[in-house]
Design a protein around this motif. Structure first.
Motif, PDB file in Angstrom:
ATOM      1  N   VAL A   3       0.857  -1.187   0.000  1.00 17.07           N
ATOM      2  CA  VAL A   3       0.000   0.000   0.000  1.00 17.07           C
ATOM      3  C   VAL A   3       0.888   1.230   0.000  1.00 17.07           C
ATOM      4  CG1 VAL A   3      -1.841   1.259   1.167  1.00 17.07           C
ATOM      5  CG2 VAL A   3      -1.804  -1.236   1.255  1.00 17.07           C
ATOM      6  N   ALA A   4       0.664   2.104  -0.972  1.00 14.84           N
ATOM      7  CA  ALA A   4       1.433   3.340  -1.107  1.00 14.84           C
ATOM      8  C   ALA A   4       0.561   4.502  -0.659  1.00 14.84           C
ATOM      9  CB  ALA A   4       1.885   3.524  -2.547  1.00 14.84           C
ATOM     10  N   HIS A   5       0.800   4.969   0.566  1.00 13.30           N
ATOM     11  CA  HIS A   5       0.087   6.134   1.091  1.00 13.30           C
ATOM     12  C   HIS A   5       0.929   7.353   0.719  1.00 13.30           C
ATOM     13  CE1 HIS A   5      -2.379   8.373   4.157  1.00 13.30           C
ATOM     14  NE2 HIS A   5      -1.330   9.182   4.022  1.00 13.30           N
ATOM     15  N   LEU A   6       0.569   7.989  -0.385  1.00 15.58           N
ATOM     16  CA  LEU A   6       1.383   9.060  -0.941  1.00 15.58           C
ATOM     17  C   LEU A   6       0.644  10.387  -0.814  1.00 15.58           C
ATOM     18  CD1 LEU A   6       2.616   7.292  -4.209  1.00 15.58           C
ATOM     19  CD2 LEU A   6       3.623   7.231  -1.909  1.00 15.58           C
ATOM     20  N   GLY A   7       1.231  11.288  -0.040  1.00 18.69           N
ATOM     21  CA  GLY A   7       0.685  12.621   0.130  1.00 18.69           C
ATOM     22  C   GLY A   7       1.794  13.539   0.581  1.00 18.69           C
ATOM     23  N   SER A   8       1.435  14.628   1.240  1.00 15.12           N
ATOM     24  CA  SER A   8       2.467  15.506   1.785  1.00 15.12           C
ATOM     25  C   SER A   8       3.335  14.740   2.771  1.00 15.12           C
ATOM     26  CB  SER A   8       1.828  16.712   2.459  1.00 15.12           C
ATOM     27  OG  SER A   8       2.820  17.607   2.920  1.00 15.12           O
ATOM     28  N   GLY A   9       2.699  13.859   3.550  1.00 16.19           N
ATOM     29  CA  GLY A   9       3.398  12.828   4.291  1.00 16.19           C
ATOM     30  C   GLY A   9       3.248  11.543   3.494  1.00 16.19           C
ATOM     31  N   ALA A  10       4.330  10.827   3.273  1.00 14.63           N
ATOM     32  CA  ALA A  10       4.269   9.659   2.386  1.00 14.63           C
ATOM     33  C   ALA A  10       4.982   8.470   3.009  1.00 14.63           C
ATOM     34  CB  ALA A  10       4.893   9.985   1.031  1.00 14.63           C
ATOM     35  N   SER A  11       4.365   7.310   2.874  1.00 14.38           N
ATOM     36  CA  SER A  11       5.010   6.069   3.292  1.00 14.38           C
ATOM     37  C   SER A  11       4.387   4.919   2.529  1.00 14.38           C
ATOM     38  CB  SER A  11       4.875   5.850   4.808  1.00 14.38           C
ATOM     39  OG  SER A  11       3.542   5.509   5.162  1.00 14.38           O
ATOM     40  N   MET A  12       4.986   3.744   2.671  1.00 14.86           N
ATOM     41  CA  MET A  12       4.442   2.522   2.094  1.00 14.86           C
ATOM     42  C   MET A  12       4.497   1.420   3.131  1.00 14.86           C
ATOM     43  SD  MET A  12       6.024   2.390  -1.751  1.00 14.86           S
ATOM     44  CE  MET A  12       5.779   3.734  -2.913  1.00 14.86           C
ATOM     45  N   CYS A  13       3.606   0.450   2.964  1.00  9.85           N
ATOM     46  CA  CYS A  13       3.541  -0.662   3.909  1.00  9.85           C
ATOM     47  C   CYS A  13       3.322  -1.964   3.154  1.00  9.85           C
ATOM     48  CB  CYS A  13       2.397  -0.434   4.895  1.00  9.85           C
ATOM     49  SG  CYS A  13       2.248  -1.696   6.181  1.00  9.85           S
ATOM     50  N   ALA A  14       4.067  -2.983   3.543  1.00 13.77           N
ATOM     51  CA  ALA A  14       3.844  -4.343   3.053  1.00 13.77           C
ATOM     52  C   ALA A  14       2.857  -5.023   3.992  1.00 13.77           C
ATOM     53  CB  ALA A  14       5.152  -5.115   3.014  1.00 13.77           C
ATOM     54  N   ILE A  15       1.730  -5.473   3.438  1.00 14.80           N
ATOM     55  CA  ILE A  15       0.670  -6.101   4.232  1.00 14.80           C
ATOM     56  C   ILE A  15       0.436  -7.503   3.687  1.00 14.80           C
ATOM     57  CG2 ILE A  15      -1.726  -5.968   4.988  1.00 14.80           C
ATOM     58  CD1 ILE A  15      -1.589  -2.948   4.591  1.00 14.80           C
ATOM     59  N   SER A  16       0.618  -8.501   4.521  1.00 16.55           N
ATOM     60  CA  SER A  16       0.414  -9.894   4.125  1.00 16.55           C
ATOM     61  C   SER A  16      -0.672 -10.503   5.005  1.00 16.55           C
ATOM     62  CB  SER A  16       1.713 -10.682   4.273  1.00 16.55           C
ATOM     63  OG  SER A  16       1.532 -12.026   3.874  1.00 16.55           O
ATOM     64  N   GLY A  17      -1.726 -10.996   4.375  1.00 16.69           N
ATOM     65  CA  GLY A  17      -2.830 -11.558   5.140  1.00 16.69           C
ATOM     66  C   GLY A  17      -3.473 -10.550   6.078  1.00 16.69           C
ATOM     67  N   GLY A  18      -3.458  -9.284   5.686  1.00 18.57           N
ATOM     68  CA  GLY A  18      -4.084  -8.233   6.487  1.00 18.57           C
ATOM     69  C   GLY A  18      -3.223  -7.673   7.597  1.00 18.57           C
ATOM     70  N   ARG A  19      -1.975  -8.133   7.712  1.00 23.95           N
ATOM     71  CA  ARG A  19      -1.101  -7.693   8.799  1.00 23.95           C
ATOM     72  C   ARG A  19       0.153  -7.025   8.246  1.00 23.95           C
ATOM     73  NH1 ARG A  19      -2.717 -10.386  13.521  1.00 23.95           N
ATOM     74  NH2 ARG A  19      -0.729  -9.987  14.541  1.00 23.95           N
ATOM     75  N   SER A  20       0.615  -6.009   8.972  1.00 27.10           N
ATOM     76  CA  SER A  20       1.808  -5.284   8.567  1.00 27.10           C
ATOM     77  C   SER A  20       3.042  -6.177   8.658  1.00 27.10           C
ATOM     78  CB  SER A  20       2.004  -4.049   9.456  1.00 27.10           C
ATOM     79  OG  SER A  20       3.240  -3.417   9.177  1.00 27.10           O
ATOM     80  N   VAL A  21       3.827  -6.197   7.596  1.00 24.03           N
ATOM     81  CA  VAL A  21       5.067  -6.957   7.547  1.00 24.03           C
ATOM     82  C   VAL A  21       6.271  -6.024   7.588  1.00 24.03           C
ATOM     83  CG1 VAL A  21       6.479  -8.480   6.109  1.00 24.03           C
ATOM     84  CG2 VAL A  21       4.024  -8.894   6.331  1.00 24.03           C
ATOM     85  N   ALA A  22       6.166  -4.893   6.897  1.00 25.38           N
ATOM     86  CA  ALA A  22       7.262  -3.930   6.852  1.00 25.38           C
ATOM     87  C   ALA A  22       6.698  -2.583   6.435  1.00 25.38           C
ATOM     88  CB  ALA A  22       8.350  -4.375   5.875  1.00 25.38           C
ATOM     89  N   SER A  23       7.395  -1.515   6.828  1.00 24.64           N
ATOM     90  CA  SER A  23       6.967  -0.165   6.480  1.00 24.64           C
ATOM     91  C   SER A  23       8.190   0.673   6.156  1.00 24.64           C
ATOM     92  CB  SER A  23       6.180   0.472   7.624  1.00 24.64           C
ATOM     93  OG  SER A  23       5.878   1.825   7.351  1.00 24.64           O
ATOM     94  N   THR A  24       8.009   1.683   5.299  1.00 24.02           N
ATOM     95  CA  THR A  24       9.133   2.541   4.941  1.00 24.02           C
ATOM     96  C   THR A  24       9.503   3.501   6.061  1.00 24.02           C
ATOM     97  OG1 THR A  24       7.639   4.115   3.876  1.00 24.02           O
ATOM     98  CG2 THR A  24       8.647   2.419   2.480  1.00 24.02           C
ATOM     99  N   MET A  25       8.549   3.857   6.913  1.00 22.39           N
ATOM    100  CA  MET A  25       8.849   4.723   8.050  1.00 22.39           C
ATOM    101  C   MET A  25       9.347   3.889   9.212  1.00 22.39           C
ATOM    102  SD  MET A  25       5.922   7.679   8.166  1.00 22.39           S
ATOM    103  CE  MET A  25       6.007   9.084   7.059  1.00 22.39           C
ATOM    104  N   GLY A  26      10.232   4.455  10.014  1.00 23.78           N
ATOM    105  CA  GLY A  26      10.831   3.702  11.104  1.00 23.78           C
ATOM    106  C   GLY A  26      10.633   4.350  12.443  1.00 23.78           C
TER     107      GLY A  26
END
Length: 311
Positions: free
Chosen positions: A122-145
């Motif tokens: 999922v690419a949440h792209l706006g003035s604040g932007a990040s992406m998230c890897a979601i497998s089976g409905g659960r977060s696996v990894a995110s670009t923000m730390g």
């Protein structure tokens, strides 16, 4: 009309808060202690809670955390390669935009349950932007730390940067922590690269080499992160665009997907131009979708659930 509860977006919930919570004095104090972790957002979030508590005494206040969606990560994904004591003190990857990702995951479960069970970036792209890897409905990894500075370049935020650059700015440019914070949070990203604006619409219309370079850098970083997140899931079944840029910047979407055919990512130009929900061709190996996010609905549902629980 009876006011049952008031829901609030709180950017940082800390390491252990995985669900929305009714606000009381101890929780408010704990959230205040997290303000240094999210200085651009947390103080304003808490000011809103205090204002609502003063205006509506006796009405439950419910905090919904942007970090909560990512809180089930194992240590190896959660940590930095620093001495373990720093992780124990809270220096770890948190991930943000969790309310948006929770909505998209729920929307996929409602409208495309088979896809929701798969591997989605999922690419949440706006003035604040990040992406998230979601497998089976659960977060696996995110670009923000650790902070909302990390990952993709944003409107005014730098995104990922070599820590050595910060050491250079301190040691060779004699910049203070306050000056570096101001640089990274308010003067970088699309604004810093273009010298013009943090607004993607203005950059697309500007036609200057600097604006074009800012867009190209944003696109390049998005492409790299999509590849990284797909690797974290050992594959990809769908790419979802959301957020102000993701939902509306048709040419940016097209450019991001342009070099990702090797991942099965293709875009149908007509569907993309029409801003349809499905913008990949029929039969594409990886579906590409545009789904408007609704963080407010996630917050409202959480507040209503807690209000019903406590009645």
């Amino acid at each position: 009309m009876e006011l049952l509860a008031i829901g609030h977006r709180v950017v940082h919930g800390g390491a252990d808060r995985k669900t929305p919570a009714k606000v009381d004095a101890p929780l408010l104090a704990a959230l205040e202690a997290l303000a240094p972790f999210a200085p651009l957002h947390q103080p304003h979030n808490l000011a809103g809670i205090r204002a609502a508590m003063a205006a509506f005494p006796g009405v439950p206040q419910v905090a919904c955390f942007d970090t909560a969606f990512h809180r089930d990560q194992p240590f190896v994904r959660d940590t930095y390669a620093l001495p373990r004591a720093f992780h124990d003190e809270g220096v770890r990857r948190y991930g943000f935009h969790g309310l948006s990702y929770a909505f998209i995951a729920g929307e996929l479960a409602r409208t495309a349950p088979k896809l929701a069970e798969g591997r989605v970036v999922v690419a949440h792209l706006g003035s604040g932007a990040s992406m998230c890897a979601i497998s089976g409905g659960r977060s696996v990894a995110s670009t923000m730390g650790f902070s909302a500075l990390d990952g993709l370049p944003m409107g005014t935020r730098s995104g990922q940067i070599d820590p050595g650059v910060l050491l250079y700015l301190m040691q060779q440019k004699n910049m203070s922590a306050t000056e570096i914070s101001d640089l990274l949070y308010k003067k970088s990203g699309l604004l810093g690269l273009s010298g013009l604006s943090n607004d993607m619409r203005r950059l697309e219309a500007a036609g200057t080499p600097e604006a074009a370079a800012a867009i190209d850098h944003f696109v390049y970083r998005c492409q790299r992160e999509i590849g990284s997140l797909a690797a974290a899931m050992a594959g990809i079944d769908a790419l979802v665009f959301t957020g102000g840029i993701g939902e509306n910047a048709r040419q940016v979407r097209l450019a991001i997907c342009d070099r990702l055919a090797w991942m099965g990512i293709e875009v149908d130009p007509a569907r993309n131009a029409a801003n349809e929900r499905l913008i990949s061709p029929d039969g594409a190996r990886t579906q590409v979708l545009v789904i408007p996010t609704n963080e407010e609905l996630v917050i409202a549902r959480a507040a209503a659930a807690i209000a019903r629980r406590d009645r």
